[in-house]
Design an enzyme around this catalytic site. Structure first.
Site, PDB file in Angstrom:
ATOM      1  N   LEU A 140       0.825  -1.201   0.000  1.00  0.00           N
ATOM      2  CA  LEU A 140       0.000   0.000   0.000  1.00  0.00           C
ATOM      3  C   LEU A 140       0.866   1.261   0.000  1.00  0.00           C
ATOM      4  CD1 LEU A 140      -3.008   0.971   0.550  1.00  0.00           C
ATOM      5  CD2 LEU A 140      -2.233   1.232   2.901  1.00  0.00           C
ATOM      6  N   HIS A 141       0.478   2.240  -0.762  1.00  0.00           N
ATOM      7  CA  HIS A 141       1.136   3.544  -0.750  1.00  0.00           C
ATOM      8  C   HIS A 141       0.142   4.600  -1.205  1.00  0.00           C
ATOM      9  CE1 HIS A 141       1.921   1.588  -4.626  1.00  0.00           C
ATOM     10  NE2 HIS A 141       1.962   2.798  -5.165  1.00  0.00           N
TER      11      HIS A 141
END
Length: 181
Positions: A140-141
């Site tokens: 996730l980013h």
């Protein structure tokens, strides 16, 4: 005006009168050279980057559960990403602590970018999964993309080229030094 004949190569054809903006560093992105081979932590750049020094990893700020870094292939100058340290793919899987720090770092990133570059707006979001456009799906980013009135000029639309006025290392230093305590 540039001398078009200086760029002409004999035997290649007739000059077309167009200017060329060469961006060979983009070929690594196009070829997927920095993409992980699989979804494992071992292959994940977002798991590897925190072990690097800030300059090498383009890290702007480190928190307890998440960190902020520059995007290696930015949409705009100052394009940041907020990543949890933990290798987690889906936003619904982050802990309350991770979620709170991702939000706090995002707000701090916006304040910092506004202070050092006078951004007039932002695009903020998480590209979740392949269908959502995530380049690296396994970690996730959240993107924090500064915007300015008129920044979407003809270059990306017609020329499929982004122009960035500053080297990533210079941008990282400017943001890291400007980050409020």
């Amino acid at each position: 005006m540039t001398d078009h004949h200086a760029a002409h190569q004999d035997g290649i054809g007739e000059p077309d009168g167009l200017e060329r903006l060469w961006t060979p560093y983009r070929m690594a992105y196009i070829r997927g050279e920095n993409k992980p081979a699989d979804a494992s932590e071992k292959e994940c750049p977002f798991c590897r980057i925190p072990s690097l020094d800030d300059e090498s990893g383009l890290v702007v700020r480190r928190g307890e559960t998440a960190y902020v870094l520059l995007n290696l292939y930015p949409y705009a100058a100052g394009h940041l990403m907020v990543c949890p340290y933990r290798h987690v793919a889906d936003y619904t899987e982050v802990t309350d602590e991770e979620s709170a720090e991702i939000a706090a770092l995002t707000r701090a990133a916006m304040r910092t970018v506004r202070a050092v570059s006078h951004a007039e707006g932002f695009n903020i979001g998480i590209n979740q999964g392949t269908a959502g456009g995530a380049g690296i799906r396994a970690h996730l980013h959240q993107h924090v993309v500064p915007r300015w009135v008129g920044d979407a000029n003809f270059m990306p639309v017609i020329g499929r080229t982004k122009t960035l006025p500053q080297l990533l290392q210079e941008t990282r230093s400017l943001l890291a030094e400007g980050w409020a305590p």
